[in-house]
Design a protein around this motif. Structure first.
Motif, PDB file in Angstrom:
ATOM      1  N   ALA A   8      46.593  28.235  59.957  1.00  0.00           N
ATOM      2  CA  ALA A   8      47.699  28.537  58.905  1.00  0.00           C
ATOM      3  C   ALA A   8      47.835  28.667  57.361  1.00  0.00           C
ATOM      4  O   ALA A   8      47.771  29.960  57.118  1.00  0.00           O
ATOM      5  CB  ALA A   8      48.376  26.715  58.313  1.00  0.00           C
ATOM      6  N   THR A   9      46.294  28.459  57.208  1.00  0.00           N
ATOM      7  CA  THR A   9      46.091  28.995  55.606  1.00  0.00           C
ATOM      8  C   THR A   9      45.934  30.400  55.255  1.00  0.00           C
ATOM      9  O   THR A   9      45.964  31.205  54.472  1.00  0.00           O
ATOM     10  CB  THR A   9      45.035  28.676  54.830  1.00  0.00           C
ATOM     11  N   SER A  10      45.236  31.091  56.783  1.00  0.00           N
ATOM     12  CA  SER A  10      44.979  32.413  57.665  1.00  0.00           C
ATOM     13  C   SER A  10      45.678  33.214  56.804  1.00  0.00           C
ATOM     14  O   SER A  10      44.800  34.362  56.140  1.00  0.00           O
ATOM     15  CB  SER A  10      44.239  32.839  58.425  1.00  0.00           C
ATOM     16  N   ASP A  16      42.391  31.793  47.595  1.00  0.00           N
ATOM     17  CA  ASP A  16      41.447  32.530  47.526  1.00  0.00           C
ATOM     18  C   ASP A  16      40.966  31.145  47.693  1.00  0.00           C
ATOM     19  O   ASP A  16      41.808  30.154  48.822  1.00  0.00           O
ATOM     20  CB  ASP A  16      40.762  32.266  45.614  1.00  0.00           C
ATOM     21  N   LEU A  17      39.206  31.386  48.839  1.00  0.00           N
ATOM     22  CA  LEU A  17      38.515  30.632  49.186  1.00  0.00           C
ATOM     23  C   LEU A  17      38.292  29.325  48.515  1.00  0.00           C
ATOM     24  O   LEU A  17      38.714  28.024  49.847  1.00  0.00           O
ATOM     25  CB  LEU A  17      37.235  31.452  49.185  1.00  0.00           C
ATOM     26  N   ALA A  18      38.330  29.022  47.521  1.00  0.00           N
ATOM     27  CA  ALA A  18      38.499  27.554  46.559  1.00  0.00           C
ATOM     28  C   ALA A  18      39.664  26.658  47.228  1.00  0.00           C
ATOM     29  O   ALA A  18      39.425  25.876  47.906  1.00  0.00           O
ATOM     30  CB  ALA A  18      38.404  27.316  45.187  1.00  0.00           C
ATOM     31  N   LEU A  23      42.377  20.714  61.502  1.00  0.00           N
ATOM     32  CA  LEU A  23      41.663  20.636  60.385  1.00  0.00           C
ATOM     33  C   LEU A  23      41.739  22.699  61.198  1.00  0.00           C
ATOM     34  O   LEU A  23      42.180  23.465  60.207  1.00  0.00           O
ATOM     35  CB  LEU A  23      39.916  20.346  60.934  1.00  0.00           C
ATOM     36  N   VAL A  24      41.657  23.194  62.498  1.00  0.00           N
ATOM     37  CA  VAL A  24      41.968  24.056  63.174  1.00  0.00           C
ATOM     38  C   VAL A  24      43.150  24.811  62.794  1.00  0.00           C
ATOM     39  O   VAL A  24      43.065  26.104  62.346  1.00  0.00           O
ATOM     40  CB  VAL A  24      41.215  24.001  64.214  1.00  0.00           C
ATOM     41  N   PHE A  25      43.938  23.561  62.859  1.00  0.00           N
ATOM     42  CA  PHE A  25      45.664  24.147  62.506  1.00  0.00           C
ATOM     43  C   PHE A  25      45.961  24.877  61.239  1.00  0.00           C
ATOM     44  O   PHE A  25      46.272  26.080  61.070  1.00  0.00           O
ATOM     45  CB  PHE A  25      46.376  23.500  62.786  1.00  0.00           C
ATOM     46  N   SER A  26      45.522  23.982  60.679  1.00  0.00           N
ATOM     47  CA  SER A  26      45.393  23.777  58.850  1.00  0.00           C
ATOM     48  C   SER A  26      44.647  25.262  58.658  1.00  0.00           C
ATOM     49  O   SER A  26      44.271  26.317  58.039  1.00  0.00           O
ATOM     50  CB  SER A  26      44.962  22.704  58.106  1.00  0.00           C
ATOM     51  N   TYR A  27      43.222  25.404  59.207  1.00  0.00           N
ATOM     52  CA  TYR A  27      42.575  26.835  59.114  1.00  0.00           C
ATOM     53  C   TYR A  27      43.458  28.465  59.134  1.00  0.00           C
ATOM     54  O   TYR A  27      43.277  29.308  58.410  1.00  0.00           O
ATOM     55  CB  TYR A  27      41.171  26.781  59.433  1.00  0.00           C
TER      56      TYR A  27
END
Length: 104
Positions: free
Chosen positions: A20-22, A27-29, A14-18
């Protein structure tokens, strides 16, 4: 112990995916769904891999039980993450709408 290890691994994903998406301008959704879905391991893939293992490794029915338990734990964790993230996002949005004025 199995659920704890699976949960810890899921938190790392979850942390890695967060993170990576930054780096992408989404958009947020879309970011929320990408983070949650990218961090989940697929139960279907686990079943296929177990089916390809030699029978000497163990009974496929018994080997799939930890995968099911881990997947269930991920679903519960992601349910909490989704609700909490939505609540925090709504709180932040409500705070942004307040311009500090007296309603004029």
């Amino acid at each position: 112990l199995l659920v704890v290890v699976g949960a810890a691994m899921h938190v790392v994903f979850l942390v890695f995916s967060y993170g990576a998406t930054s780096v992408f301008p989404i958009d947020l959704a879309a970011r929320k769904s990408t983070v949650i879905l990218a961090s989940q391991k697929t139960l279907g893939i686990a079943v296929v891999v177990i089916e390809f293992l030699p029978r000497e490794v163990g009974d496929p029915g018994a080997l799939i039980i930890p995968c099911i338990i881990g997947h269930f734990a991920q679903i519960l964790m992601d349910s909490y993450v989704a609700v909490e993230w939505a609540r925090r996002t709504k709180s932040a949005d409500d705070g942004d709408d307040d311009d500090g004025g007296d309603g004029d």
